[in-house]
Write a protein that holds these residues in place. Sequence first.
Motif, short mmCIF file in Angstrom:
data_model
loop_
_atom_site.label_atom_id
_atom_site.label_comp_id
_atom_site.label_asym_id
_atom_site.label_seq_id
_atom_site.Cartn_x
_atom_site.Cartn_y
_atom_site.Cartn_z
N LYS A 1 15.16 74.28 105.86
CA LYS A 1 16.92 73.94 106.20
C LYS A 1 17.08 73.39 106.68
O LYS A 1 17.39 73.58 108.00
N GLY A 2 18.16 72.07 106.74
CA GLY A 2 19.16 71.58 108.10
C GLY A 2 19.87 72.07 108.77
O GLY A 2 20.85 71.92 109.11
N SER A 3 20.93 72.76 107.18
CA SER A 3 22.11 73.41 107.34
C SER A 3 21.82 74.95 106.86
O SER A 3 20.41 75.48 106.53
N ILE B 1 27.39 58.76 92.49
CA ILE B 1 28.28 58.86 92.83
C ILE B 1 30.10 59.16 91.76
O ILE B 1 30.56 59.85 92.64
N GLN B 2 29.99 58.91 91.09
CA GLN B 2 30.89 59.00 90.33
C GLN B 2 30.92 60.66 90.29
O GLN B 2 32.00 61.06 90.07
N LEU B 3 29.99 62.02 89.69
CA LEU B 3 29.90 63.06 89.69
C LEU B 3 30.37 64.06 91.65
O LEU B 3 31.08 64.72 90.90
N VAL B 4 30.08 62.85 91.91
CA VAL B 4 30.87 63.56 93.35
C VAL B 4 31.22 63.05 93.82
O VAL B 4 31.88 63.11 94.85
N LYS B 5 32.47 61.89 93.37
CA LYS B 5 33.34 61.91 93.85
C LYS B 5 34.67 62.67 93.82
O LYS B 5 35.17 62.50 95.63
N PRO B 6 34.96 63.46 93.63
CA PRO B 6 35.61 64.34 93.70
C PRO B 6 35.91 65.73 95.20
O PRO B 6 36.08 65.37 96.83
N ASN B 7 34.09 65.44 95.99
CA ASN B 7 33.39 65.87 97.19
C ASN B 7 33.59 65.15 98.09
O ASN B 7 33.67 65.61 98.94
N PHE C 1 26.40 59.57 108.58
CA PHE C 1 27.34 59.42 110.35
C PHE C 1 27.52 60.39 110.50
O PHE C 1 28.16 60.81 111.49
N GLY C 2 26.21 61.59 110.78
CA GLY C 2 26.59 62.94 110.48
C GLY C 2 25.69 63.29 112.15
O GLY C 2 25.48 62.99 112.73
N PRO C 3 24.76 64.26 112.49
CA PRO C 3 24.14 64.92 113.57
C PRO C 3 23.11 64.27 113.54
O PRO C 3 22.64 64.47 114.56
N GLY C 4 22.61 63.50 112.04
CA GLY C 4 21.05 63.69 112.16
C GLY C 4 20.61 64.98 111.78
O GLY C 4 21.02 66.34 111.59
N ILE C 5 18.87 64.68 111.82
CA ILE C 5 18.16 65.30 111.16
C ILE C 5 17.55 66.17 112.26
O ILE C 5 17.09 65.07 113.69
N PRO C 6 18.11 67.67 112.53
CA PRO C 6 17.56 68.36 114.17
C PRO C 6 15.86 68.33 113.77
O PRO C 6 14.82 68.78 113.06
N GLU C 7 15.29 68.26 115.84
CA GLU C 7 14.09 67.77 115.51
C GLU C 7 13.33 69.21 115.05
O GLU C 7 11.47 68.70 114.27
N GLU D 1 27.30 67.55 103.11
CA GLU D 1 27.70 68.78 103.86
C GLU D 1 27.62 68.65 105.42
O GLU D 1 27.26 69.41 105.83
N VAL D 2 26.31 68.00 105.99
CA VAL D 2 26.78 67.30 107.17
C VAL D 2 27.96 66.71 107.42
O VAL D 2 27.97 65.94 109.43
#
Length: 190
Positions: free
Chosen positions: A143-145, A43-49, A125-131, A88-89
């Motif tokens: 790939k989901g995105s 989490i410390q590494l991705v804090k900027p994102n 709280f994104g769109p969920g995993i596409p079916e 990303e989502v």
Amino acid sequence: DLEIISKEIDRMEAFIRNFLKFAKPAEPTFEIIDPVEVLHEVIQLVKPNLKKNQIELEFRQVAERYKVSGDSSQLKQVFMNLIINAIEVMPNGGKLIFTIRPYQNTELASIENQTRYLSVNIEDFGPGIPEKVMKNLFEPFIKGSVQGVGLGLSISQNIASMHRGWIEGINKPDGQGAIFSVFIPIVAEN
């Protein structure tokens, strides 16, 4: 033009590195670790994102701290992949909820000395995993995105398996996102 070529070379190198990790992942170096500490390091590494995407964090530690036998750098890779996927989502902001709790397989409840697992859940709280992706979620090149090459979840599942665990991904019942759960055996207290 040179800058574009350079970026494409970097992208191709990253793809090849990921593919080679998938094709022949390194054997884990096991030690007794606290997966919550590993998660906090990621989490410390991705804090900027997280800050850039206006994503808020919430921790729900349902239990005392447990230790697992694992390779902290490989578990970091698993957590990093799941968190980056969640970011990303949710490009326009959102929330990530981390829930850490013991998990006991009720199907094995009658077996003595059964393995207990720690469940590390990452809820977005994104769109969920596409079916269309759900059926083959952990297979390579699914790939989901539009971002990535579709190896992250497959590599992560392979790492979890080498740790005698597994990963599950489900859509939340209310349709407001997904939950990815990493299950790792808990080290028995002596």
